[in-house]
Design a protein around this motif. Structure first.
Motif, PDB file in Angstrom:
ATOM      1  N   ASP A 138       7.090 -40.623  -2.571  1.00 29.54           N
ATOM      2  CA  ASP A 138       7.679 -41.767  -2.065  1.00 29.54           C
ATOM      3  C   ASP A 138       7.570 -43.591  -2.908  1.00 29.54           C
ATOM      4  O   ASP A 138       8.916 -43.539  -2.283  1.00 29.54           O
ATOM      5  CB  ASP A 138       6.296 -41.656  -0.889  1.00 29.54           C
ATOM      6  CG  ASP A 138       6.501 -40.662  -0.219  1.00 29.54           C
ATOM      7  OD1 ASP A 138       7.507 -40.027   0.268  1.00 29.54           O
ATOM      8  OD2 ASP A 138       5.011 -40.082   0.067  1.00 29.54           O
ATOM      9  N   ASP A 139       7.633 -43.603  -3.535  1.00 32.01           N
ATOM     10  CA  ASP A 139       7.994 -44.710  -4.108  1.00 32.01           C
ATOM     11  C   ASP A 139       9.149 -44.563  -4.912  1.00 32.01           C
ATOM     12  O   ASP A 139       9.473 -45.395  -5.683  1.00 32.01           O
ATOM     13  CB  ASP A 139       6.776 -44.494  -5.936  1.00 32.01           C
ATOM     14  CG  ASP A 139       5.247 -45.290  -4.372  1.00 32.01           C
ATOM     15  OD1 ASP A 139       4.428 -45.764  -3.728  1.00 32.01           O
ATOM     16  OD2 ASP A 139       4.049 -45.256  -5.833  1.00 32.01           O
ATOM     17  N   GLN A 140       9.312 -43.535  -5.188  1.00 36.03           N
ATOM     18  CA  GLN A 140      10.397 -44.108  -6.190  1.00 36.03           C
ATOM     19  C   GLN A 140      11.491 -43.420  -5.010  1.00 36.03           C
ATOM     20  O   GLN A 140      13.368 -44.357  -5.207  1.00 36.03           O
ATOM     21  CB  GLN A 140      10.425 -41.847  -6.867  1.00 36.03           C
ATOM     22  CG  GLN A 140       9.406 -41.635  -8.510  1.00 36.03           C
ATOM     23  CD  GLN A 140       9.941 -40.156  -8.853  1.00 36.03           C
ATOM     24  OE1 GLN A 140      11.102 -39.575  -8.691  1.00 36.03           O
ATOM     25  NE2 GLN A 140       9.252 -39.942  -9.939  1.00 36.03           N
ATOM     26  N   LYS A 141      11.456 -42.462  -3.650  1.00 37.11           N
ATOM     27  CA  LYS A 141      12.349 -42.841  -2.646  1.00 37.11           C
ATOM     28  C   LYS A 141      12.358 -44.539  -2.573  1.00 37.11           C
ATOM     29  O   LYS A 141      13.603 -44.956  -1.496  1.00 37.11           O
ATOM     30  CB  LYS A 141      11.817 -42.312  -1.502  1.00 37.11           C
ATOM     31  CG  LYS A 141      12.670 -41.785  -0.866  1.00 37.11           C
ATOM     32  CD  LYS A 141      12.861 -40.511   1.000  1.00 37.11           C
ATOM     33  CE  LYS A 141      12.137 -39.768  -0.111  1.00 37.11           C
ATOM     34  NZ  LYS A 141      12.106 -38.333   1.301  1.00 37.11           N
ATOM     35  N   LEU A 142      11.370 -45.158  -2.682  1.00 36.32           N
ATOM     36  CA  LEU A 142      11.946 -46.371  -1.958  1.00 36.32           C
ATOM     37  C   LEU A 142      12.599 -47.514  -2.247  1.00 36.32           C
ATOM     38  O   LEU A 142      13.445 -48.451  -1.360  1.00 36.32           O
ATOM     39  CB  LEU A 142      10.019 -46.809  -1.453  1.00 36.32           C
ATOM     40  CG  LEU A 142       9.892 -48.327  -1.114  1.00 36.32           C
ATOM     41  CD1 LEU A 142       9.418 -47.948   0.029  1.00 36.32           C
ATOM     42  CD2 LEU A 142       8.942 -49.137  -1.174  1.00 36.32           C
ATOM     43  N   ILE A 143      12.504 -47.320  -3.752  1.00 37.12           N
ATOM     44  CA  ILE A 143      13.388 -48.280  -4.034  1.00 37.12           C
ATOM     45  C   ILE A 143      14.586 -47.425  -5.342  1.00 37.12           C
ATOM     46  O   ILE A 143      15.368 -48.640  -5.816  1.00 37.12           O
ATOM     47  CB  ILE A 143      12.890 -49.124  -5.516  1.00 37.12           C
ATOM     48  CG1 ILE A 143      12.507 -48.531  -6.658  1.00 37.12           C
ATOM     49  CG2 ILE A 143      11.902 -49.756  -4.606  1.00 37.12           C
ATOM     50  CD1 ILE A 143      11.599 -48.288  -7.919  1.00 37.12           C
ATOM     51  N   SER A 144      15.171 -46.236  -4.739  1.00 39.89           N
ATOM     52  CA  SER A 144      15.603 -45.548  -5.030  1.00 39.89           C
ATOM     53  C   SER A 144      17.490 -45.295  -4.893  1.00 39.89           C
ATOM     54  O   SER A 144      17.382 -45.577  -3.210  1.00 39.89           O
ATOM     55  CB  SER A 144      15.898 -43.810  -5.389  1.00 39.89           C
ATOM     56  OG  SER A 144      14.425 -43.959  -5.940  1.00 39.89           O
TER      57      SER A 144
END
Length: 385
Positions: A138-144
């Motif tokens: 979820d953290d990766q998807k937040l700023i990817s």
């Protein structure tokens, strides 16, 4: 029940979380590396905190004095990034002078597109490098997938461009060049806006489907043509005193004169006419067919080389003598003047009896006599030479 097994599990979880790569830790480490690689400057994250904000309250966190930037992401998502003037000035000084100076409070100025062009590579590299580092998907998807989109001059316009229901605000306090300056970055990242196509029963696996063409980059002209412009259609124009306007009531009829639905004016909201058109209906709704206008009559071309662009006839040479609709108009004949030379060589004048008789002068006996005028003083004698 707080058993020994539970205490061991909690201790192991805390140790794992301390070693795990969170979003905050990923941004903190990446910030220092990007500043060193991109600008050869020392930068460190002093603090980093997260908060969730509803989309309708996002305008409360935007500052007019900061550099406001809109970022484009996958799935049509939009994010916003704010950078304070102290950090923007540090990036500019490092690129122009090779060093960062202390903050000068008297040097406050509004942000410009040039500032956004300088800060954009730093922010793009920060998001691109930090996106795959966190362990939480979820953290990766937040700023990817987010990249710089446009500079925004007004905070209200930026808030209107952010349409996600919820946003995660990431506040980063930055130390610059070992304490010479301190700045801040705020990222407004959308939550739950990425749309993924759900697999339907009977669909073939993704690896069996042919590769789709990569999305094409949208050009500036295509973006401009999709902008919304509010225009006003004027059927007639009339003047009315203010006292008569105040007396209007329901049921009053106004005489529009020679109003014509085929000659309506297309105007801006400020009242400036930009064209004409025909008012009608299309698919049951009111519509206006804008007529093509020519600016030839408004912008006169006075050079001979511009005649071909104006479709003007050539009136030089034989064409000037032809009786064409666009030719020169016929001039009226001038009357013959009497011969005043007298025929006695150059410079001779006509005899007095050949001149026309002049009318008699009126009686001017009532004018004062010149003898009664006062004597004028004598002028002193002038010695010339």
């Amino acid at each position: 029940m707080d058993t020994t097994l539970h205490r061991k599990a909690q201790a192991g979880r805390a140790e794992h979380q301390a070693r795990a790569m969170s979003l905050a830790k990923a941004l903190r480490l990446t910030l220092a590396k990007v500043a060193e690689d991109k600008f050869e400057m020392s930068m460190a994250a002093l603090s980093l905190r997260n908060q969730t904000c509803p989309g309708e309250k996002i305008d409360q966190h935007l500052s007019e004095t900061d550099l406001l930037m809109l970022f484009d992401g996958p799935g049509g998502r939009r994010a916003a990034v704010m950078m304070d003037p102290a950090l923007v000035g540090a990036l500019i000084q490092q690129q122009t002078m090779g060093k960062v100076l202390a903050v000068n409070d008297s040097a406050d100025r509004p942000m410009t597109p040039t500032d956004a062009a300088i800060a954009a590579p730093f922010l793009d590299a920060l998001l691109q490098r930090a996106a795959p580092v966190p362990e939480d998907p979820d953290d990766q998807k937040l700023i990817s997938g987010f990249r710089f989109g446009a500079w925004v001059e007004d905070a209200r316009v930026l808030a209107m461009s952010l349409d996600a229901p919820d946003y995660q605000l990431i506040h980063i306090d930055v130390d610059i060049s070992g304490g010479i300056r301190q700045g801040r970055i705020m990222m407004c990242m959308p939550l739950g806006q990425e749309v993924e196509s759900a697999a339907k029963p009977g669909d073939s696996p993704a690896e069996d489907k042919p590769d789709l063409d990569p999305p094409q980059r949208v050009t500036l002209s295509e973006t401009v043509m999709k902008l919304t412009v509010d225009l006003r259609i004027s059927l007639a124009k009339m003047r009315m005193p203010l006292r008569d306007l105040g007396k209007l009531a329901v049921g009053d009829v106004l005489d529009l004169g020679a109003a014509d639905f085929s000659k309506v004016r297309v105007q801006t909201l400020a009242g400036r006419a930009i064209g004409r058109g025909t008012l009608g209906q299309l698919d049951g709704v009111r519509a206006v067919q804008v007529a093509a206008t020519s600016d030839v009559t408004q912008n006169l071309q006075r050079r001979a080389s511009d005649r071909d662009h104006m479709n003007l006839p050539d009136i030089s040479g034989p064409a000037a003598e032809a009786d064409e609709p666009h030719g020169m108009p016929d001039l009226p004949e001038l009357p013959d003047l009497p011969d005043l030379t007298g025929g006695e060589g150059e410079g001779a004048t006509a005899p007095a009896d050949s001149l026309p008789d002049l009318p008699d002068l009126p009686d001017m006996s009532d004018l004062p006599d010149f003898d009664e005028a006062p004597d004028l003083p004598e002028l002193p004698e002038l010695n010339v030479g």
